[in-house]
Design a protein around this motif. Sequence first.
Motif, PDB file in Angstrom:
ATOM      1  N   PRO A   1      68.054  48.105 -46.733  1.00 18.55           N
ATOM      2  CA  PRO A   1      68.012  46.632 -46.641  1.00 18.55           C
ATOM      3  C   PRO A   1      68.986  45.943 -47.592  1.00 18.55           C
ATOM      4  O   PRO A   1      69.505  44.874 -47.273  1.00 18.55           O
ATOM      5  CB  PRO A   1      66.561  46.304 -46.996  1.00 18.55           C
ATOM      6  N   ALA A   2      69.256  46.546 -48.739  1.00 16.22           N
ATOM      7  CA  ALA A   2      70.150  45.920 -49.706  1.00 16.22           C
ATOM      8  C   ALA A   2      71.593  45.908 -49.220  1.00 16.22           C
ATOM      9  O   ALA A   2      72.369  45.018 -49.579  1.00 16.22           O
ATOM     10  CB  ALA A   2      70.054  46.645 -51.043  1.00 16.22           C
TER      11      ALA A   2
ATOM     12  N   LEU B   1      63.243  41.152 -43.931  1.00 16.64           N
ATOM     13  CA  LEU B   1      63.861  42.472 -43.836  1.00 16.64           C
ATOM     14  C   LEU B   1      63.691  43.259 -45.131  1.00 16.64           C
ATOM     15  O   LEU B   1      63.534  44.485 -45.105  1.00 16.64           O
ATOM     16  CB  LEU B   1      65.346  42.329 -43.495  1.00 16.64           C
ATOM     17  N   ASP B   2      63.710  42.553 -46.287  1.00 18.22           N
ATOM     18  CA  ASP B   2      63.593  43.275 -47.556  1.00 18.22           C
ATOM     19  C   ASP B   2      62.176  43.786 -47.815  1.00 18.22           C
ATOM     20  O   ASP B   2      61.900  44.395 -48.850  1.00 18.22           O
ATOM     21  CB  ASP B   2      64.061  42.402 -48.718  1.00 18.22           C
ATOM     22  N   ALA B   3      61.268  43.554 -46.853  1.00 19.42           N
ATOM     23  CA  ALA B   3      59.922  44.134 -46.964  1.00 19.42           C
ATOM     24  C   ALA B   3      59.929  45.613 -46.598  1.00 19.42           C
ATOM     25  O   ALA B   3      58.894  46.287 -46.733  1.00 19.42           O
ATOM     26  CB  ALA B   3      58.944  43.385 -46.068  1.00 19.42           C
ATOM     27  N   LEU B   4      61.076  46.128 -46.135  1.00 19.47           N
ATOM     28  CA  LEU B   4      61.205  47.556 -45.836  1.00 19.47           C
ATOM     29  C   LEU B   4      61.431  48.308 -47.144  1.00 19.47           C
ATOM     30  O   LEU B   4      62.555  48.515 -47.598  1.00 19.47           O
ATOM     31  CB  LEU B   4      62.375  47.800 -44.866  1.00 19.47           C
TER      32      LEU B   4
ATOM     33  N   VAL C   1      56.203  44.839 -40.572  1.00 17.44           N
ATOM     34  CA  VAL C   1      56.461  43.894 -41.668  1.00 17.44           C
ATOM     35  C   VAL C   1      57.396  42.764 -41.242  1.00 17.44           C
ATOM     36  O   VAL C   1      57.673  41.867 -42.050  1.00 17.44           O
ATOM     37  CB  VAL C   1      57.061  44.625 -42.887  1.00 17.44           C
ATOM     38  N   GLY C   2      57.887  42.790 -40.007  1.00 15.19           N
ATOM     39  CA  GLY C   2      58.784  41.721 -39.566  1.00 15.19           C
ATOM     40  C   GLY C   2      59.135  41.847 -38.098  1.00 15.19           C
ATOM     41  O   GLY C   2      58.980  42.909 -37.482  1.00 15.19           O
TER      42      GLY C   2
ATOM     43  N   GLU D   1      68.979  44.131 -24.977  1.00 15.68           N
ATOM     44  CA  GLU D   1      69.190  45.506 -25.410  1.00 15.68           C
ATOM     45  C   GLU D   1      68.581  45.777 -26.773  1.00 15.68           C
ATOM     46  O   GLU D   1      68.047  46.866 -27.023  1.00 15.68           O
ATOM     47  CB  GLU D   1      70.696  45.794 -25.440  1.00 15.68           C
ATOM     48  N   TYR D   2      68.636  44.791 -27.664  1.00 14.38           N
ATOM     49  CA  TYR D   2      68.120  44.962 -29.025  1.00 14.38           C
ATOM     50  C   TYR D   2      66.721  44.395 -29.185  1.00 14.38           C
ATOM     51  O   TYR D   2      65.886  44.978 -29.886  1.00 14.38           O
ATOM     52  CB  TYR D   2      69.079  44.308 -30.020  1.00 14.38           C
ATOM     53  N   ASP D   3      66.437  43.261 -28.561  1.00 13.09           N
ATOM     54  CA  ASP D   3      65.120  42.656 -28.709  1.00 13.09           C
ATOM     55  C   ASP D   3      64.018  43.505 -28.099  1.00 13.09           C
ATOM     56  O   ASP D   3      62.870  43.460 -28.540  1.00 13.09           O
ATOM     57  CB  ASP D   3      65.104  41.263 -28.066  1.00 13.09           C
ATOM     58  N   SER D   4      64.345  44.280 -27.067  1.00 14.81           N
ATOM     59  CA  SER D   4      63.311  45.076 -26.407  1.00 14.81           C
ATOM     60  C   SER D   4      63.402  46.563 -26.706  1.00 14.81           C
ATOM     61  O   SER D   4      62.544  47.329 -26.251  1.00 14.81           O
ATOM     62  CB  SER D   4      63.391  44.877 -24.884  1.00 14.81           C
ATOM     63  N   GLY D   5      64.428  46.985 -27.454  1.00 11.48           N
ATOM     64  CA  GLY D   5      64.586  48.419 -27.623  1.00 11.48           C
ATOM     65  C   GLY D   5      64.991  48.881 -28.999  1.00 11.48           C
ATOM     66  O   GLY D   5      65.415  50.033 -29.149  1.00 11.48           O
ATOM     67  N   LEU D   6      64.869  48.040 -30.029  1.00 14.98           N
ATOM     68  CA  LEU D   6      65.293  48.436 -31.370  1.00 14.98           C
ATOM     69  C   LEU D   6      64.174  48.201 -32.379  1.00 14.98           C
ATOM     70  O   LEU D   6      63.552  47.137 -32.398  1.00 14.98           O
ATOM     71  CB  LEU D   6      66.535  47.648 -31.794  1.00 14.98           C
ATOM     72  N   ALA D   7      63.936  49.213 -33.196  1.00 16.62           N
ATOM     73  CA  ALA D   7      62.990  49.109 -34.308  1.00 16.62           C
ATOM     74  C   ALA D   7      63.703  49.576 -35.573  1.00 16.62           C
ATOM     75  O   ALA D   7      64.437  50.573 -35.547  1.00 16.62           O
ATOM     76  CB  ALA D   7      61.755  49.956 -34.050  1.00 16.62           C
ATOM     77  N   VAL D   8      63.503  48.855 -36.671  1.00 11.96           N
ATOM     78  CA  VAL D   8      64.218  49.126 -37.912  1.00 11.96           C
ATOM     79  C   VAL D   8      63.226  49.549 -38.988  1.00 11.96           C
ATOM     80  O   VAL D   8      62.183  48.905 -39.186  1.00 11.96           O
ATOM     81  CB  VAL D   8      64.999  47.877 -38.371  1.00 11.96           C
TER      82      VAL D   8
END
Length: 413
Positions: free
Chosen positions: A119-120, A137-140, A189-190, A198-205
Amino acid sequence: MFRPLEVFIGLRYTRAKRRNHFISFISLVSILGIAVGVTALITVISVMNGFDKELKDRILGMVAHATIEGIGESVRDWPEALKVAREDPHVLGAAPYVERQAMLQGTRVSGAIIRGIDPALEAGVSEIGARMVDGRLDALVPGKFGIVLGKELAMTLGVGVGDLVTVFAPEFSATPIGAIPRMKRFTVVGVFEAGMQEYDSGLAVVALQDAQTLYRLDGPTGIRLRLDDMFQAFPVGRRLSQQLGQFYRVTDWMQGHSNFFKAIAMEKKVMFLILSLIVAVAAFNLVSTLVMLVQDKQADIAILRTLGQSPASVMGTFMVQGVLVGTLGIALGVLFGVLLSLNLSAIVHWVERTFHVTFLSPDVYYISELPSDLHGSDVAWITLTAFLFCTFATLYPARRAAKTEPAAALRYE
């Protein structure tokens, strides 16, 4: 006397009150036709530029301009590769990542791409932090096993911030009871919204270390790069590939999305050609206007010829008048086209509010606004094209005027 003579007479003919009002009407129609054609061409090309820019911002906000990958599962000596990449003057940011497929289970099940990030460092290579709609995002935090989901993916799974998601890796572990899939529970966490399905339905970070733990990797699978000029991705990638050696492979965003953006560029060119025909039709209205004007000015032409004006000078006189009419139409078209392009979003919103209509529904389209991106180079090309059409349209009537025989024209005067 005013010089040149052709400009002087052409301007006088333009300002003079014509005996034949029908010619004046046709001239006005020609001016308005050219103006409408140029306005439409500038506006449509600006909208095409707007969609192109919007898509590039959304796609390249989530995709790295260039990527360094290893030959094996992970990048060999990735800290050294990261150092070499950052030393390139065109590289603005570099961050390691892990990317693998997985099956996610909340209240429902869905497949997704798991991307492990730091995240940094991620803010230097993507805009995912700016696209967060819930959580941060920094909650990761490494070891906490948090996960950030795309908005549609979270809706599909039926989860929100604070809920648990089970991630199944497509790998199996041997146990006394047989092979079982590798899995781990993550806490949401977010949620982010990139504006691309493509990203909204198929991406996890997830955090980089958590991804490495889940997939049992000894390092990141690649390094993502952000450049100062995305169109320099190919030469920068080739240069880094030579510096890093045979154990690394460098790819750029063009390899994955080039066909998509080439299709948009081709569509823009086709729209330019099609709408140029509107300008051409309007410009060639000048032919009928000038032919009738030449017929109306037969006596004037004959007198000028007897006074010594050459055929070339007569031709220039009527070309000046035709070009002047065309230039006036082009100027009006450029003015209205630029104003319309700069205020298109506000105009569309006013129309939607006034008539209670929705042109681009957010429920259907990912780009729900009508974007407009005006380029001075496009305006210049459109102006030049319209001017050439108008100039060519004056050639035939002007040549016909130059061929007028003074004796025949004055016979019945």
